[in-house]
Design a protein around this motif. Sequence first.
Motif, mmCIF file in Angstrom:
data_model
loop_
_atom_site.group_PDB
_atom_site.id
_atom_site.type_symbol
_atom_site.label_atom_id
_atom_site.label_comp_id
_atom_site.label_asym_id
_atom_site.label_seq_id
_atom_site.Cartn_x
_atom_site.Cartn_y
_atom_site.Cartn_z
ATOM 1 N N LEU A 30 26.435 92.234 -23.295
ATOM 2 C CA LEU A 30 25.003 92.369 -23.560
ATOM 3 C C LEU A 30 24.246 91.128 -23.134
ATOM 4 O O LEU A 30 23.110 91.221 -22.658
ATOM 5 N N ARG A 31 24.840 89.965 -23.316
ATOM 6 C CA ARG A 31 24.175 88.737 -22.890
ATOM 7 C C ARG A 31 23.920 88.754 -21.393
ATOM 8 O O ARG A 31 22.837 88.380 -20.923
ATOM 9 N N GLU A 32 24.889 89.229 -20.635
ATOM 10 C CA GLU A 32 24.719 89.297 -19.183
ATOM 11 C C GLU A 32 23.631 90.290 -18.792
ATOM 12 O O GLU A 32 22.800 90.010 -17.928
ATOM 13 N N PHE A 33 23.612 91.459 -19.440
ATOM 14 C CA PHE A 33 22.601 92.453 -19.108
ATOM 15 C C PHE A 33 21.200 91.990 -19.498
ATOM 16 O O PHE A 33 20.236 92.213 -18.765
ATOM 17 N N THR A 34 21.052 91.341 -20.641
ATOM 18 C CA THR A 34 19.726 90.864 -21.030
ATOM 19 C C THR A 34 19.274 89.727 -20.127
ATOM 20 O O THR A 34 18.082 89.596 -19.861
ATOM 21 N N ASP A 39 15.549 87.626 -15.951
ATOM 22 C CA ASP A 39 15.422 87.114 -14.583
ATOM 23 C C ASP A 39 14.490 87.996 -13.757
ATOM 24 O O ASP A 39 13.686 87.503 -12.976
ATOM 25 N N ALA A 40 14.589 89.306 -13.944
ATOM 26 C CA ALA A 40 13.721 90.225 -13.208
ATOM 27 C C ALA A 40 12.264 90.041 -13.633
ATOM 28 O O ALA A 40 11.353 90.125 -12.803
ATOM 29 N N ARG A 45 6.630 87.913 -12.405
ATOM 30 C CA ARG A 45 5.518 87.082 -12.857
ATOM 31 C C ARG A 45 5.073 86.045 -11.837
ATOM 32 O O ARG A 45 4.006 85.479 -11.962
ATOM 33 N N LYS A 46 5.883 85.786 -10.841
ATOM 34 C CA LYS A 46 5.526 84.762 -9.864
ATOM 35 C C LYS A 46 4.331 85.217 -9.045
ATOM 36 O O LYS A 46 4.273 86.342 -8.562
#
Length: 106
Positions: A30-34, A39-40, A45-46
Amino acid sequence: MLNLKALQKNKTVRYGVPMLLLVVGGSFGLREFTQIRYDAQKVKRKLDPSLEAKVNLQKQSVILEQEYEKMKDASLDEWRNIRGPRPWEDSREFQEQQRRKRTPES
Protein backbone atom coordinates in the motif's frame (compact mmCIF):
# COMPACT_ATOMS: atom_id res chain seq x y z
CA MET A 1 9.82 -35.50 8.17
CA LEU A 2 8.13 -35.83 11.54
CA ASN A 3 8.84 -32.16 12.37
CA LEU A 4 7.35 -31.02 9.04
CA LYS A 5 4.10 -32.90 9.73
CA ALA A 6 3.93 -31.40 13.21
CA LEU A 7 4.42 -27.88 11.80
CA GLN A 8 1.68 -28.42 9.20
CA LYS A 9 -0.79 -29.35 11.95
CA ASN A 10 0.13 -26.37 14.14
CA LYS A 11 -2.63 -23.71 13.81
CA THR A 12 -0.26 -20.82 14.43
CA VAL A 13 2.00 -21.83 11.58
CA ARG A 14 -0.92 -22.75 9.35
CA TYR A 15 -3.05 -19.61 9.84
CA GLY A 16 -1.05 -17.08 11.88
CA VAL A 17 2.11 -16.84 9.81
CA PRO A 18 0.29 -16.31 6.47
CA MET A 19 -1.94 -13.70 8.12
CA LEU A 20 1.08 -11.91 9.55
CA LEU A 21 2.80 -11.98 6.16
CA LEU A 22 -0.35 -10.62 4.52
CA VAL A 23 -0.66 -7.72 6.97
CA VAL A 24 3.01 -6.75 6.91
CA GLY A 25 3.39 -7.30 3.17
CA GLY A 26 0.15 -5.41 2.51
CA SER A 27 1.37 -2.37 4.37
CA PHE A 28 4.50 -2.22 2.24
CA GLY A 29 2.47 -2.74 -0.93
CA LEU A 30 0.00 0.00 0.00
CA ARG A 31 2.86 2.38 0.71
CA GLU A 32 4.15 1.87 -2.82
CA PHE A 33 0.74 2.38 -4.40
CA THR A 34 0.01 5.54 -2.41
CA GLN A 35 3.43 6.92 -3.30
CA ILE A 36 2.57 6.52 -6.98
CA ARG A 37 -0.64 8.46 -6.37
CA TYR A 38 1.14 11.38 -4.71
CA ASP A 39 3.85 11.44 -7.37
CA ALA A 40 1.18 11.68 -10.06
CA GLN A 41 -0.47 14.59 -8.23
CA LYS A 42 2.83 16.45 -8.08
CA VAL A 43 3.28 16.04 -11.83
CA LYS A 44 -0.22 17.43 -12.48
CA ARG A 45 0.38 20.43 -10.23
CA LYS A 46 3.48 21.63 -12.04
CA LEU A 47 2.87 24.81 -14.00
CA ASP A 48 4.52 26.27 -17.02
CA PRO A 49 7.46 28.40 -15.72
CA SER A 50 6.18 31.60 -17.37
CA LEU A 51 2.69 31.07 -15.96
CA GLU A 52 4.10 30.23 -12.54
CA ALA A 53 6.07 33.50 -12.55
CA LYS A 54 2.90 35.46 -13.30
CA VAL A 55 0.99 33.69 -10.51
CA ASN A 56 3.75 34.36 -7.99
CA LEU A 57 3.93 38.00 -9.06
CA GLN A 58 0.19 38.45 -8.52
CA LYS A 59 0.34 36.81 -5.10
CA GLN A 60 3.12 39.12 -3.96
CA SER A 61 1.55 42.29 -5.33
CA VAL A 62 -1.50 42.18 -3.02
CA ILE A 63 -0.80 44.27 0.05
CA LEU A 64 -3.19 44.36 2.97
CA GLU A 65 -3.01 48.13 3.40
CA GLN A 66 -3.96 48.70 -0.25
CA GLU A 67 -6.96 46.42 0.07
CA TYR A 68 -7.99 48.23 3.25
CA GLU A 69 -7.87 51.58 1.45
CA LYS A 70 -10.11 50.22 -1.30
CA MET A 71 -12.65 48.97 1.21
CA LYS A 72 -12.50 52.18 3.25
CA ASP A 73 -13.51 54.24 0.20
CA ALA A 74 -16.44 51.96 -0.65
CA SER A 75 -19.89 53.22 0.27
CA LEU A 76 -21.52 50.53 2.39
CA ASP A 77 -24.61 52.59 3.22
CA GLU A 78 -26.08 52.00 -0.22
CA TRP A 79 -25.32 48.26 -0.19
CA ARG A 80 -28.24 45.85 -0.30
CA ASN A 81 -28.37 42.11 -0.04
CA ILE A 82 -29.97 40.65 -3.18
CA ARG A 83 -30.81 36.98 -2.94
CA GLY A 84 -30.21 34.71 -5.88
CA PRO A 85 -33.09 33.22 -7.85
CA ARG A 86 -34.67 29.91 -7.04
CA PRO A 87 -34.41 27.16 -9.67
CA TRP A 88 -37.94 27.79 -10.95
CA GLU A 89 -37.46 31.56 -11.27
CA ASP A 90 -35.98 33.38 -14.26
CA SER A 91 -32.67 34.66 -12.93
CA ARG A 92 -32.31 37.88 -14.95
CA GLU A 93 -35.88 38.97 -14.48
CA PHE A 94 -35.80 38.23 -10.75
CA GLN A 95 -32.52 40.08 -10.15
CA GLU A 96 -33.75 43.15 -12.05
CA GLN A 97 -36.90 43.09 -9.95
CA GLN A 98 -34.81 42.91 -6.76
CA ARG A 99 -32.61 45.81 -7.86
CA ARG A 100 -35.60 48.04 -8.60
CA LYS A 101 -37.09 47.61 -5.11
CA ARG A 102 -36.37 50.51 -2.76
CA THR A 103 -37.32 48.96 0.58
CA PRO A 104 -35.46 45.91 1.90
CA GLU A 105 -37.45 42.73 2.31
CA SER A 106 -38.07 41.40 5.79
